[in-house]
Design a protein around this motif. Structure first.
Motif: not given
Length: 65
Positions: A4-11, A13-16, A20-29
């Protein structure tokens, strides 16, 4: 996610979730691209393991406090 969530709100939340996932990764370059003396800022671009690119600015000089 909930159906039932608005598509913009889902987008948003996916960005957030990706941020958060990036804080546990190391960039390749990482590339420092442009220094803007007027703003004392350095533009840096990062490439991540999944191929995404992100950019951020940082101060070239560190203040001693």
């Amino acid at each position: 996610m909930w159906q039932g969530l608005d598509p913009e709100l889902r987008r948003q939340l996916a960005t957030i979730k990706r941020m958060v996932t990036r804080t546990h990764e190391t960039p390749t370059n990482e590339w420092p691209l442009v220094f803007v003396a007027e703003h004392d800022a350095l533009l840096v671009v990062r490439e991540w393991p999944d191929g995404d690119l992100t950019a951020y600015t940082t101060s070239a000089t560190r203040s001693e406090t």
